[in-house]
Design a protein around this motif. Structure first.
Motif, PDB file in Angstrom:
ATOM      1  N   GLU A 178     -32.973 -73.332 -31.667  1.00 17.81           N
ATOM      2  CA  GLU A 178     -34.177 -72.720 -32.248  1.00 17.81           C
ATOM      3  C   GLU A 178     -33.965 -72.472 -33.741  1.00 17.81           C
ATOM      4  OE1 GLU A 178     -37.413 -69.169 -31.344  1.00 17.81           O
ATOM      5  OE2 GLU A 178     -35.511 -69.224 -30.224  1.00 17.81           O
ATOM      6  N   GLU A 179     -32.762 -72.013 -34.100  1.00 18.48           N
ATOM      7  CA  GLU A 179     -32.467 -71.790 -35.518  1.00 18.48           C
ATOM      8  C   GLU A 179     -32.426 -73.123 -36.276  1.00 18.48           C
ATOM      9  OE1 GLU A 179     -29.337 -68.442 -36.083  1.00 18.48           O
ATOM     10  OE2 GLU A 179     -29.130 -69.140 -34.007  1.00 18.48           O
ATOM     11  N   ILE A 226     -39.420 -74.066 -26.579  1.00 22.48           N
ATOM     12  CA  ILE A 226     -39.217 -74.097 -28.035  1.00 22.48           C
ATOM     13  C   ILE A 226     -39.528 -75.487 -28.575  1.00 22.48           C
ATOM     14  CG2 ILE A 226     -37.486 -73.901 -29.860  1.00 22.48           C
ATOM     15  CD1 ILE A 226     -36.058 -71.844 -27.992  1.00 22.48           C
ATOM     16  N   TYR A 280     -42.498 -76.688 -31.404  1.00 16.13           N
ATOM     17  CA  TYR A 280     -42.281 -77.438 -32.642  1.00 16.13           C
ATOM     18  C   TYR A 280     -42.917 -78.830 -32.596  1.00 16.13           C
ATOM     19  CZ  TYR A 280     -39.432 -73.901 -34.870  1.00 16.13           C
ATOM     20  OH  TYR A 280     -39.019 -72.743 -35.475  1.00 16.13           O
TER      21      TYR A 280
END
Length: 284
Positions: free
Chosen positions: A233-234, A271, A275
């Motif tokens: 995620e980062e 996630i 995106y």
């Protein structure tokens, strides 16, 4: 394919089936083709037996074909249901009954379906089949998911399937009385991951990027390091800072890394789905 939990009772096997109730309860359904009510409920009984997944054996006795056995049991009406445990009749129902009534009778003597599901999941965990165990645990009712033993089992599966953030959140809500050696072992696994996920190399790249926040090359290197330690995620958030401004940043290298991470996470990842939507909004 015939279920191993459902048998047709006859003179050849009925003693063996009753003896089997010493290990596994046996539910005998006395029925006959001439009794519409007794025949109609058989599919529901078979389905219920499958749901209990071996917690009891369903024995179907056709009273027209096996009159001698039916007379030995003293059957007075059809349908009749009798539950045998340890070789003895412990409960029963006479006359037409709804499947809910039969299930209520069984619930007085057998583990609930939630208990059976939990037992199945714990067995899978012992066999290290974490991916199969996790959805079973997550399908339990809210009351069951609040139990300490269930929380620990879910946290174990999350760690082994590399859902580290979710595992950390779960471990932070384990009741004190369940913080035993199993709990401590899971915490140790999480700490080892966090140590590797914050390596000196990552810390150095983070510091360099903080000093030069517009450096796309540094960002791509750091994103790859994040991905290698499952901090996806980062990684995606970092890459998106640059891609939302220019999809061809670094000659398209950042976009390729971004797409590779999305692909690695798979279609079902929340996630990744988030995106992907953001990427499509820019593309189209």
């Amino acid at each position: 394919m015939q279920s191993p939990y459902i048998v047709e009772l006859n003179e050849q096997n009925f003693r063996q089936v009753l003896e089997g109730s010493m290990q596994t309860p046996v539910l005998i359904h006395f029925w006959a083709p001439m009794s519409q009510e007794s025949a109609q409920i058989i599919p529901q009984l078979q389905s219920l037996t499958q749901q209990y997944n071996g917690a009891f054996t369903l024995a179907l006795l056709n009273c027209e074909q096996e009159q001698m056995i039916a007379s030995q049991f003293g059957v007075q009406a059809l349908p009749t249901i009798a539950l045998f445990m340890n070789g003895q009749a412990v409960d029963g129902l006479g006359g037409p009954q709804g499947i809910e009534t039969i299930q209520a009778m069984l619930s007085k003597h057998l583990p609930s379906q939630e208990e059976l599901a939990l037992s199945e999941a714990l067995t899978l965990i012992e066999q290290k089949q974490y991916t199969q165990a996790l959805p079973i645990l997550q399908s339990l009712g809210e009351e069951w998911q609040q139990k300490g033993e269930v929380k620990l089992a879910i946290a174990d599966c999350l760690l082994e399937t590399q859902a580290f953030d979710e595992a950390k959140a779960m471990l932070s809500h384990i009741p004190l009385e369940y913080q035993d050696n199993y709990y401590k072992g899971l915490v140790a696994k999480l700490e080892l991951h966090e140590q590797s996920a914050n390596s000196p190399e990552i810390q150095s790249l983070e510091a360099d990027l903080a000093n030069d926040p517009g450096n796309a090359k540094l960002a791509s290197e750091l994103a790859l390091c994040y991905h290698q330690v499952k901090r996806d995620e980062e990684a995606l958030a970092l890459l998106w800072i640059f891609l939302k401004k220019d999809l061809n940043t670094e000659g398209g290298d950042l976009k390729k890394i971004f797409m590779d991470i999305l692909s690695a996470l798979g279609q079902g990842n929340a996630i990744a789905s988030q995106y992907r939507r953001q990427l499509y909004s820019v593309l189209y």
